[in-house]
Design a protein around this motif. Sequence first.
Motif, mmCIF file in Angstrom:
data_model
loop_
_atom_site.group_PDB
_atom_site.id
_atom_site.type_symbol
_atom_site.label_atom_id
_atom_site.label_comp_id
_atom_site.label_asym_id
_atom_site.label_seq_id
_atom_site.Cartn_x
_atom_site.Cartn_y
_atom_site.Cartn_z
ATOM 1 N N GLU A 1 -12.801 -23.537 82.021
ATOM 2 C CA GLU A 1 -13.239 -24.568 82.973
ATOM 3 C C GLU A 1 -13.509 -23.818 84.267
ATOM 4 O O GLU A 1 -12.581 -23.447 84.992
ATOM 5 N N ILE A 2 -14.787 -23.560 84.524
ATOM 6 C CA ILE A 2 -15.155 -22.673 85.623
ATOM 7 C C ILE A 2 -15.894 -23.452 86.705
ATOM 8 O O ILE A 2 -16.930 -24.070 86.443
ATOM 9 N N SER A 3 -15.334 -23.428 87.927
ATOM 10 C CA SER A 3 -15.921 -24.188 89.036
ATOM 11 C C SER A 3 -16.743 -23.305 89.970
ATOM 12 O O SER A 3 -17.496 -23.807 90.795
ATOM 13 N N GLY A 4 -16.524 -21.995 89.889
ATOM 14 C CA GLY A 4 -17.184 -21.092 90.828
ATOM 15 C C GLY A 4 -16.265 -20.627 91.954
ATOM 16 O O GLY A 4 -16.608 -19.712 92.711
ATOM 17 N N ASN B 1 -5.031 -19.910 93.078
ATOM 18 C CA ASN B 1 -4.160 -20.262 91.949
ATOM 19 C C ASN B 1 -4.765 -21.351 91.070
ATOM 20 O O ASN B 1 -5.600 -22.135 91.522
ATOM 21 N N MET B 2 -4.311 -21.400 89.817
ATOM 22 C CA MET B 2 -4.818 -22.339 88.807
ATOM 23 C C MET B 2 -5.005 -23.747 89.370
ATOM 24 O O MET B 2 -4.082 -24.318 89.950
ATOM 25 N N ASP B 3 -6.201 -24.297 89.153
ATOM 26 C CA ASP B 3 -6.536 -25.651 89.602
ATOM 27 C C ASP B 3 -5.963 -26.651 88.590
ATOM 28 O O ASP B 3 -6.406 -26.698 87.443
ATOM 29 N N ILE C 1 -9.022 -20.897 83.250
ATOM 30 C CA ILE C 1 -9.041 -21.988 84.218
ATOM 31 C C ILE C 1 -9.335 -21.426 85.601
ATOM 32 O O ILE C 1 -8.675 -20.490 86.050
ATOM 33 N N ASP C 2 -10.299 -22.021 86.251
ATOM 34 C CA ASP C 2 -10.670 -21.564 87.595
ATOM 35 C C ASP C 2 -9.615 -21.999 88.615
ATOM 36 O O ASP C 2 -8.651 -22.702 88.280
ATOM 37 N N LEU D 1 -6.961 -27.656 84.620
ATOM 38 C CA LEU D 1 -6.028 -27.471 83.496
ATOM 39 C C LEU D 1 -5.974 -28.744 82.662
ATOM 40 O O LEU D 1 -6.034 -28.706 81.435
ATOM 41 N N SER D 2 -5.885 -29.869 83.349
ATOM 42 C CA SER D 2 -5.819 -31.150 82.674
ATOM 43 C C SER D 2 -7.085 -31.385 81.832
ATOM 44 O O SER D 2 -7.015 -31.807 80.676
#
Length: 376
Positions: free
Chosen positions: A337-340, A109-111, A101-102, A115-116
């Motif tokens: 789940e990668i946002s960058g 820290n974990m977004d 998790i990004d 996570l959801s």
Amino acid sequence: MADRIYMSSPDVTASEESAVLAALRSGWVAPLGPDVDAFENELASRVGVAQGIALSSGTAALHLGLIALGAGAGDVVVTSTMTFAATTNAIMYTGAEPYFIDCLPDTGNMDPDLLSKALNRLSVEGRKVAAVVPVDLLGKTVDYTRILEISELFGVPVLSDAAESLGASHRGRPAGSFGKASIFSFNGNKIMTTSGGGMLMTDDDDLAQRVRYLATQARQPVVHYEHTDVGYNYRMSNLLAALGRAQLARLDRMIAARRSLRERYKSLFRDVPGVGIFGAKGDHEDNAWLTAITVDAAVTGWEPAELSAELARHNIESRPLWKPMHAQPVFRQYRGEISGASERLFRTGLTLPSGSALSAEERDSVCGVIARFLDR
Ligand SMILES: *Cc1c(COP(=O)(O)O)cnc(C)c1O
């Protein structure tokens, strides 16, 4: 070791020396002993949980915590991508598959929203998620209010990796007290050290008993050593627990020293456009384990690597923030789940010397090098 200034070296004084000597002279030189029991009780009561189990490392604590939660082959463990490899390594030992998790850009820290999204996706796929393992980055806790709420919604237990956050808090509640269990690390570079060591914290008596049993070779209570499970040799030595108790007695002073160094960095960079103190918002709940800056090179005209090279020329250690796990060659095939956001922090962040053992002269020397670099 002389001369070089490290990011976070052990802060050991005469009180640690006499504590270790006393333990040595007491005859309790074997693993386990009265200092281990006392260390467990003192840290559990400081954090406000029922049980602490002292172990050989934070990694061992993660490993046994995951086993006790039932993680194994075929399962998924959802975790932070912005972390040190130990978190993911422990997941790998169990045979479970990590799912990354990004992070939030301001804390690393974990977004919670990601996570959801992940738990939704995995639930649609019918995968068993054995645990969520969020990591408190550089001494600031994740948003446990939301992370626990989301995990509970999906019925997934949380094992909190608080290796870096001893002494920090979330809404007034201590790091290490969240979720089904938490772990601390006392590696040499952490906020306090036992040279090497860790502890699993939990309010769950059955889980604590299971971890104690697995950590001592899974011996059945009979004289001839009967075994019905594969065990581990993961307990802490009594000598190291004595060191840990002396460190714990000084923890608040060590945190105060790190905080004051952070304040100094804040004033040093206050008027420098394009430079921010990483995670500065919500600082009062942070243990200030490591202070990092983020650099917008388009504004500053210099890259974090240039400041790092200048520090290195003066024999001063600095490093980028953790390279995210999803970008590591060994873990690249796993999903997430990668946002960058974590990749951006890896490119723009620089961690500065932050240890409580730094002398006034060493602090002056680090800040002097940085000030001259900024004035070029
Ligand atoms: C240091 C660290 C660990 C591992 O702890 P060890 O005691 O070195 O095994 C695990 N997770 C994080 C986030 C860490 O920083």
